[in-house]
Design a protein around this motif. Sequence first.
Motif, PDB file in Angstrom:
ATOM      1  N   ALA A  52      38.875  95.129   5.456  1.00  0.00           N
ATOM      2  CA  ALA A  52      37.668  94.295   5.368  1.00  0.00           C
ATOM      3  C   ALA A  52      36.425  95.108   4.990  1.00  0.00           C
ATOM      4  O   ALA A  52      35.421  94.534   4.585  1.00  0.00           O
ATOM      5  CB  ALA A  52      37.441  93.564   6.685  1.00  0.00           C
ATOM      6  N   ARG A  53      36.490  96.428   5.112  1.00  0.00           N
ATOM      7  CA  ARG A  53      35.359  97.250   4.679  1.00  0.00           C
ATOM      8  C   ARG A  53      35.002  97.009   3.226  1.00  0.00           C
ATOM      9  O   ARG A  53      33.878  97.244   2.795  1.00  0.00           O
ATOM     10  CB  ARG A  53      35.726  98.741   4.803  1.00  0.00           C
ATOM     11  CG  ARG A  53      35.641  99.288   6.196  1.00  0.00           C
ATOM     12  CD  ARG A  53      35.980 100.751   6.176  1.00  0.00           C
ATOM     13  NE  ARG A  53      37.363 100.958   5.767  1.00  0.00           N
ATOM     14  CZ  ARG A  53      37.810 102.086   5.238  1.00  0.00           C
ATOM     15  NH1 ARG A  53      36.997 103.089   5.019  1.00  0.00           N
ATOM     16  NH2 ARG A  53      39.077 102.199   4.906  1.00  0.00           N
ATOM     17  N   TYR A  54      36.003  96.599   2.451  1.00  0.00           N
ATOM     18  CA  TYR A  54      35.773  96.450   1.009  1.00  0.00           C
ATOM     19  C   TYR A  54      35.264  95.069   0.626  1.00  0.00           C
ATOM     20  O   TYR A  54      35.158  94.758  -0.553  1.00  0.00           O
ATOM     21  CB  TYR A  54      37.057  96.800   0.247  1.00  0.00           C
ATOM     22  CG  TYR A  54      37.499  98.199   0.557  1.00  0.00           C
ATOM     23  CD1 TYR A  54      36.769  99.291   0.091  1.00  0.00           C
ATOM     24  CD2 TYR A  54      38.609  98.441   1.361  1.00  0.00           C
ATOM     25  CE1 TYR A  54      37.141 100.583   0.409  1.00  0.00           C
ATOM     26  CE2 TYR A  54      38.997  99.728   1.681  1.00  0.00           C
ATOM     27  CZ  TYR A  54      38.251 100.805   1.205  1.00  0.00           C
ATOM     28  OH  TYR A  54      38.618 102.083   1.516  1.00  0.00           O
ATOM     29  N   LEU A  55      34.977  94.235   1.617  1.00  0.00           N
ATOM     30  CA  LEU A  55      34.388  92.930   1.312  1.00  0.00           C
ATOM     31  C   LEU A  55      32.880  93.085   1.211  1.00  0.00           C
ATOM     32  O   LEU A  55      32.241  93.631   2.107  1.00  0.00           O
ATOM     33  CB  LEU A  55      34.729  91.916   2.407  1.00  0.00           C
ATOM     34  CG  LEU A  55      36.218  91.656   2.657  1.00  0.00           C
ATOM     35  CD1 LEU A  55      36.380  90.569   3.720  1.00  0.00           C
ATOM     36  CD2 LEU A  55      36.907  91.247   1.362  1.00  0.00           C
TER      37      LEU A  55
END
Lengths: 528, 182
Positions: free
Chosen positions: B14-17
């Motif tokens: 989710a860091r890449y959202l």
Amino acid sequence: MNQQLERILQRVTKPARYIGGEHGEIVKGERELTFALCFPDTYEVGMSNLGIQILYAVLNGLEGVACERCFLPWPDMTAELKSAGVPLYTLETSRALADCEIIGFSLAYELSYPSMLNMLELGGVAPYAADRDEDAPLVIAGGVCTVNPEPFSKFIDLAVIGDGEDVIVELIDCYRKYRSFGKTRLLRELAEIEGVYVPVFEGNVRAVKRRAVRDLNTSVYPTAPVVPSTEVIHDRTVQEIMRGCPNGCKFCQACFTNAPVRYKSAEVAARQAIASLKHSGCKEVNLSSLSTSDYPELGELTDTLLDYCKPRYINLSLPSLRANSFTFDLLDKVQQTRKSGLTFAPEAGSQRLRDHINKNLSEEDILTACTTAFAAGHTSVKLYFMIGLPGETDDDLHAIADLAHKILRCGSKRVNITVSASCFVPKPRTPFENEPQNPIEELERKQRLLRDILRDKHIRFRWHDARVSHIEYLLAQGKSDLAPALLAVAQKSRGPQAWDEFFDFALWREQLTVNSEQITETGEGQNA
Amino acid sequence: MRKCRFVYSKTGKARYLSHLDTMEVFRRAFSRAGIALKYSEGFNPHPIISIVLPCPLGHASYCELLDVTLADDFGFSGLCERLNNALPSGLTVLSANLPIKKPGDLRYLDIKIELFYDGKTPRLELLDFAGATWSRIDGGYELTLNALPTKLNPTHIAEALEPDFWRVTRLQTLDADGAAYR
């Protein structure tokens, strides 16, 4: 996630498209085989494709089969993967394509053929089937483009012609039974499945019976689809309501490759749509078909869905509607507040040419529809035309402008019209398949003519790149001798050829000239 | 109608959202979980969702704050569990409470920066600056920065230390007095 991949993701644009982990994703632990479901375009395009979601549900519904998705990385990600020596991987479990048992491509657009080869090479798989050994994955292709699989036939082990959802199950069964007998035997057995074409046996693809699902009410439908966590082309739930089209416009490949027309009952469609909406949380549901107005239970279906959607602020979108009074009553119900733009597809400007291509739409229909629409508060209309149709003369182009000006006068207030002109591409398996395509120069002359006669501040004219349409034509009608050109384009291009910013006509021309006799110096097709 | 502030963690994938992606993921998750939100009025009604100080793309966090207005007078108990069942991998709601402080009162962050160097030794004296503590971790160094002003971008700090790879994680949100911001 390993640090090597983390390092890469920190440097690329929109990393969310390379991670998976979305709501609805299926990750299987115990597995007998991994099927890499590939789409030769970006995540954003592929995740908006209904076929991918259907096959994902069908394959993951099989015990022991893990179906995992893989999309074309953007050029920056491609470069990072290459320089780090990381093979292209599936989203679910980061498995390299080369480590999957079966690699299946859904081919929907001719210009994405080189991207399929890019994905194979990035995934550690030799693009030519002849160069792959016994242990290499089986590479298969399906989708609308398999009506003529010849241009990419040297890269695949087999093609599936027609609807994929039944045949893929038979194919997996057969694969499990014969995988240990060696590739030749396996392919021989697979070739026995109806709808399967195995190029290496050099049969005639036209002799292969196209598969069509008999009953849409009972076939598998993805009511728990993967819901992208990042923005994709169509952020919406798709509900298929019919397959095939009863209209039979002579240029339309979808009509002839999706025959016969099959309807899903309103009850099943409504139940599936509501289940999908509950699962996805999307704020729009799109009723998908080639001609929504021809769906017999449209009134009942929209009533049921509106009861569900309205209180939840969910939009119902209805594409491919015909211009008639029933449509306007329907649109009034569906669009309470927002008046979105209207789109019509007369395809040709004159009645004569519309009759010739079997487009069943009269000028009176169009003008009545526009008058009604403008009176109801719509202020813009988009019109789709095709230029270069068989039998077209300049009079037909002037008829496009005349029609546009007549429509401008349908509104009491100022209205805006967008005229969009694509170029006719003779597609295989359509009544027009043997018609010539206009040479690029001729298409460009017609575009200039239209631009000149459509000069009006309330008319916006848009057109397709004739060079793109020409390459589409060569690939749609191409033979297996295109293979070296496709591979060269894949290796030398800067990015996906289906994207305008990367389309490299000079490269195509050079490769097609070197590798086959299909194109001349001026860029004219052989039949032109 | 009731205002509600969720604390959630954004880790792993989710860091890449992006910020906008995260907002849309939450909107859908509320819808899936059957938690009705208050909608804005007007031609294009949309639910009112805001993230108090969204963390930059790629950064992890254990203290993200999401403000919504619930359409009904739901009790807060059970909301987190329902939402967590509807969220994708890496997003987890930790608590739901009435918002106490205004968004502008969020002033400082406790931050962790992991630094990795490929075969070179970092200039460790650089790591020794005010308010920071560091320790060795597997393959690198871990730097903890307490009460970093929100105006400072941790990316710049991480990159100034010239690592070959870094990770930033938000640990805690603080108000002007250095007390926990809720």
